[in-house]
Design a protein around this motif. Structure first.
Motif, PDB file in Angstrom:
ATOM      1  N   MET A 195       8.556   4.997  -0.164  1.00  0.00           N
ATOM      2  CA  MET A 195       8.023   3.888   0.323  1.00  0.00           C
ATOM      3  C   MET A 195       8.694   3.122   0.921  1.00  0.00           C
ATOM      4  N   ILE A 196      10.198   2.918   0.602  1.00  0.00           N
ATOM      5  CA  ILE A 196      10.966   1.797   1.384  1.00  0.00           C
ATOM      6  C   ILE A 196      11.211   2.788   2.555  1.00  0.00           C
ATOM      7  N   PHE A 197      11.586   4.170   2.459  1.00  0.00           N
ATOM      8  CA  PHE A 197      11.899   4.905   3.633  1.00  0.00           C
ATOM      9  C   PHE A 197      10.686   5.016   4.597  1.00  0.00           C
ATOM     10  N   THR A 198       9.583   4.883   4.242  1.00  0.00           N
ATOM     11  CA  THR A 198       8.550   4.869   5.191  1.00  0.00           C
ATOM     12  C   THR A 198       8.512   3.519   5.988  1.00  0.00           C
ATOM     13  N   LEU A 199       8.535   2.384   5.187  1.00  0.00           N
ATOM     14  CA  LEU A 199       8.550   1.153   5.809  1.00  0.00           C
ATOM     15  C   LEU A 199       9.491   0.983   6.792  1.00  0.00           C
ATOM     16  N   ILE A 200      10.988   1.488   6.491  1.00  0.00           N
ATOM     17  CA  ILE A 200      11.734   1.532   7.350  1.00  0.00           C
ATOM     18  C   ILE A 200      11.549   2.102   8.637  1.00  0.00           C
ATOM     19  N   PHE A 201      11.112   3.189   8.212  1.00  0.00           N
ATOM     20  CA  PHE A 201      10.695   4.103   9.655  1.00  0.00           C
ATOM     21  C   PHE A 201       9.675   3.305  10.444  1.00  0.00           C
ATOM     22  N   SER A 202       8.547   2.997   9.864  1.00  0.00           N
ATOM     23  CA  SER A 202       7.735   2.072  10.451  1.00  0.00           C
ATOM     24  C   SER A 202       8.134   0.900  11.046  1.00  0.00           C
ATOM     25  N   GLY A 260       4.131  -1.688   8.058  1.00  0.00           N
ATOM     26  CA  GLY A 260       5.364  -1.898   8.871  1.00  0.00           C
ATOM     27  C   GLY A 260       4.936  -1.931  10.407  1.00  0.00           C
ATOM     28  N   GLY A 261       4.257  -1.281  10.694  1.00  0.00           N
ATOM     29  CA  GLY A 261       3.691  -1.056  12.085  1.00  0.00           C
ATOM     30  C   GLY A 261       3.329  -2.363  12.512  1.00  0.00           C
ATOM     31  N   ILE A 262       2.445  -2.906  11.491  1.00  0.00           N
ATOM     32  CA  ILE A 262       1.745  -4.355  12.062  1.00  0.00           C
ATOM     33  C   ILE A 262       2.913  -5.238  12.229  1.00  0.00           C
ATOM     34  N   PHE A 263       3.783  -5.117  11.169  1.00  0.00           N
ATOM     35  CA  PHE A 263       4.877  -6.238  11.234  1.00  0.00           C
ATOM     36  C   PHE A 263       5.462  -6.227  12.687  1.00  0.00           C
ATOM     37  N   GLY A 264       5.992  -4.753  12.920  1.00  0.00           N
ATOM     38  CA  GLY A 264       6.828  -4.719  14.139  1.00  0.00           C
ATOM     39  C   GLY A 264       5.979  -5.026  15.550  1.00  0.00           C
ATOM     40  N   THR A 265       4.697  -4.797  15.446  1.00  0.00           N
ATOM     41  CA  THR A 265       3.882  -4.934  16.587  1.00  0.00           C
ATOM     42  C   THR A 265       3.686  -6.874  16.847  1.00  0.00           C
TER      43      THR A 265
END
Length: 311
Positions: A195-202, A260-265
């Motif tokens: 989950m953490i790895f997925t979050l970092i990637f996103s 993660g994608g929403i946060f970055g965007t």
């Protein structure tokens, strides 16, 4: 005569509807906006993209002395490249919605369609990977996935495990003796790591989290092949075996990838000090909290329920 005419009209209407359905599916493959009209369409998108990925690798890389050794990774890479436009589009749309909602249930309602779309995509990946893995009969196409399976289930002798569980091998079962409580903690720890790895990637790559999810789909498909002894008729049983706990687990990963994608965007669109970004951040935290709860539930299912159903 009237009955024959009515029957012909029904056949023509059925044929016409089938053509519209095929046309709709083909347009969905190149136009992410059409997915808004039905998240389930992502299932067919996933089947097509995973099938193309495997067939392309089989056609162009199977006989290459060097690249054939990396076939498992190349398959996932192709799948990711096909899926990136959908991931970018969905994340962009969801971030825009996040600017106008707040609260636990509102966040879930707003993002549920996107989560369902990702789950359907993942399910399509698994179906196609499992099918072609058996039909093509080439263990090399999932060489990295098979090694990953053996690393998890037989860490003492990975080489022998790969030989036994490959398509030409003889092993037919999965064995483990770890106590349930210890296995539960180990699974929760591993799920949290993913989950953490997925979050970092996103966070870093936006839609890049699709790599983690496509990889998991290919590993599950490899495990399904082993569980079913590479018998195509047993694929539904294999799907049930791994998706009883895998479905909620992968749903949690998709939620985290979306968060993660929403946060970055949101960060790029508004900056840290903007009021709208603070609302986006609050909703991202809610999504991550939901994902953690689902992962814990999935771990309990995997340890205590799945063994009872598939002993």
């Amino acid at each position: 005569m009237i009955n024959v005419r009515n029957a012909n009209i029904k056949i023509l209407l059925t044929f016409k509807n089938s053509l519209f359905f095929i046309k709709d599916m083909l347009e969905s493959l190149i136009n992410p906006r059409r997915i808004e009209k039905g998240p389930w369409k992502m299932f067919f998108v996933g089947i097509v993209y995973a099938s193309l990925s495997l067939l392309l690798v089989k056609l162009f890389f199977a006989k290459d002395m060097v690249l054939s050794g990396y076939s498992g990774i190349i398959v996932v890479t192709f799948c990711v490249m096909f899926s990136l436009p959908f991931m970018y589009y969905m994340i962009k749309v969801e971030e825009e919605q996040d600017e106008h909602i707040e609260g636990f249930f509102s966040v879930w309602r707003a993002h549920s369609d996107a989560i369902y779309a990702f789950v359907w995509l993942f399910f399509g990946f698994i179906i196609a990977f499992s099918f072609w893995n058996i039909i093509l009969g080439d263990s090399n196409l999932f060489n990295a996935q098979l090694e990953t399976y053996c690393m998890i289930n037989s860490p003492g002798d990975i080489t022998k495990c790969v030989e036994l569980y490959g398509i030409t091998g003889q092993a037919i079962g999965i064995h483990g003796s770890t106590a349930a409580s210890g296995r539960l903690l180990s699974i929760i720890e591993n799920n949290m790591y993913v989950m953490i790895f997925t979050l970092i990637f996103s966070l870093i790559f936006g839609a890049g989290a699709i790599f983690v999810l496509a990889w998991n789909a290919s590993v599950i498909s490899s495990a399904i092949g082993i569980f079913t002894r590479y018998n195509i008729m047993d694929i539904p049983l294999g799907l049930l075996r791994y998706l009883v706990h895998g479905f909620p687990e992968i749903t949690a990963y998709f939620i985290v990838a979306l968060a993660g994608g929403i946060f970055g965007t949101g960060l790029m669109r508004h900056g840290i000090k903007d009021r709208l970004f603070l609302r986006v951040l609050e909703n991202v935290i809610i999504l991550i909290f939901i994902a953690i709860l689902i992962l814990i539930i999935a771990a309990f299912i995997e340890v205590y329920l799945t063994p009872l159903l598939f002993n």
